[in-house]
Motif scaffolding. Structure first.
Motif, mmCIF file in Angstrom:
data_model
loop_
_atom_site.group_PDB
_atom_site.id
_atom_site.type_symbol
_atom_site.label_atom_id
_atom_site.label_comp_id
_atom_site.label_asym_id
_atom_site.label_seq_id
_atom_site.Cartn_x
_atom_site.Cartn_y
_atom_site.Cartn_z
ATOM 1 N N ALA A 142 8.419 27.553 -55.919
ATOM 2 C CA ALA A 142 8.530 29.017 -55.877
ATOM 3 C C ALA A 142 7.343 29.702 -56.545
ATOM 4 O O ALA A 142 6.975 30.816 -56.178
ATOM 5 N N ALA A 143 6.724 29.035 -57.523
ATOM 6 C CA ALA A 143 5.622 29.625 -58.272
ATOM 7 C C ALA A 143 4.258 29.403 -57.614
ATOM 8 O O ALA A 143 3.262 29.987 -58.038
ATOM 9 N N GLU A 144 4.206 28.600 -56.554
ATOM 10 C CA GLU A 144 2.913 28.236 -55.963
ATOM 11 C C GLU A 144 2.222 29.436 -55.319
ATOM 12 O O GLU A 144 2.812 30.164 -54.523
ATOM 13 N N ILE A 145 0.942 29.611 -55.686
ATOM 14 C CA ILE A 145 0.132 30.661 -55.070
ATOM 15 C C ILE A 145 -1.028 30.085 -54.257
ATOM 16 O O ILE A 145 -1.654 30.795 -53.476
ATOM 17 N N TYR A 146 -1.307 28.777 -54.446
ATOM 18 C CA TYR A 146 -2.376 28.106 -53.707
ATOM 19 C C TYR A 146 -2.065 26.621 -53.648
ATOM 20 O O TYR A 146 -1.666 26.068 -54.663
ATOM 21 N N PRO A 147 -2.211 25.938 -52.529
ATOM 22 C CA PRO A 147 -2.676 26.441 -51.246
ATOM 23 C C PRO A 147 -1.610 27.221 -50.477
ATOM 24 O O PRO A 147 -1.951 28.003 -49.588
ATOM 25 N N SER A 148 -0.339 27.025 -50.816
ATOM 26 C CA SER A 148 0.722 27.811 -50.168
ATOM 27 C C SER A 148 0.962 29.074 -50.976
ATOM 28 O O SER A 148 0.948 29.046 -52.204
ATOM 29 N N ALA A 149 1.208 30.170 -50.281
ATOM 30 C CA ALA A 149 1.435 31.457 -50.939
ATOM 31 C C ALA A 149 2.927 31.713 -51.051
ATOM 32 O O ALA A 149 3.465 32.624 -50.427
ATOM 33 N N ASN A 150 3.607 30.911 -51.878
ATOM 34 C CA ASN A 150 5.057 31.062 -52.038
ATOM 35 C C ASN A 150 5.421 32.180 -53.006
ATOM 36 O O ASN A 150 6.501 32.750 -52.914
ATOM 37 N N ASN A 151 4.544 32.474 -53.964
ATOM 38 C CA ASN A 151 4.796 33.508 -54.954
ATOM 39 C C ASN A 151 3.916 34.712 -54.610
ATOM 40 O O ASN A 151 2.705 34.683 -54.805
#
Length: 180
Positions: A152-161
């Motif tokens: 949920a906190a991932e901003i890179y490489p996936s933009a989940n947050n």
């Protein structure tokens, strides 16, 4: 271990010390994952670092964007083992965490810890602390953070947050640190 192995290690450490000195000259601090991680997030995410490297819990403040003025504690874990150093006494607004490859918290025998960035995470410190307390997790060095919280906190490489969008330019800078 043979004398030849000892000589090889000594030679490699001399080479490494030279590289470490060159990096330290750029970042103006000794080369550790902590200091270099702080320098990288400052460059990539526009963070003004504290003047003292021993400031308690807060490494700097965002200088622009949606988090302008908010405090941050930066971390760089060469492997993501599901653990996060969390402070209680003085709390930043956010934890910005760079990590290398995902790895189980297991023996390091025969392994390596490559200096690379595979993922970046942004945790709201207050929310994270509340979730850890609810689960009864010991808070401090090496607090256990669930895989779902990391996702949920991932901003890179996936933009989940969505709290801190990573621009294409920032993503390109982060890709420079990928394992090739």
């Amino acid at each position: 271990m043979s004398d030849v192995d000892v000589e090889k290690i000594a030679m490699l450490l001399r080479e490494r010390n030279g590289i470490d000195a060159k990096i330290a000259a750029i970042i103006q601090r000794p080369l550790t994952a902590g200091h270099l991680g702080e320098w990288i997030v400052a460059q990539v995410f526009g963070i003004a670092l504290e003047t003292s490297a021993v400031a308690s819990a807060v490494d700097g403040r965002f200088t622009s964007g949606p988090l302008r003025g908010r405090t941050v504690n930066a971390k760089w874990y060469l492997k993501r083992e599901g653990l996060l150093d969390v402070t209680v006494r003085t709390q930043p607004d956010y934890y910005l965490v760079l990590t290398g490859p995902v790895s189980p918290a297991a023996s390091s025998r025969g392994g390596t810890r490559p200096w690379c960035i595979e993922s970046v995470y942004l945790f709201d410190a207050e929310q994270l602390l509340a979730e850890l307390r609810t689960r009864g997790v010991r808070i401090g060095v090496a607090s256990s953070v669930r895989a779902a919280q990391w996702a949920a906190a991932e901003i890179y490489p996936s933009a989940n947050n969505p709290i801190l969008p990573v621009s294409p330019e920032q993503a390109e800078l982060l890709r420079l640190f990928a394992l090739r």
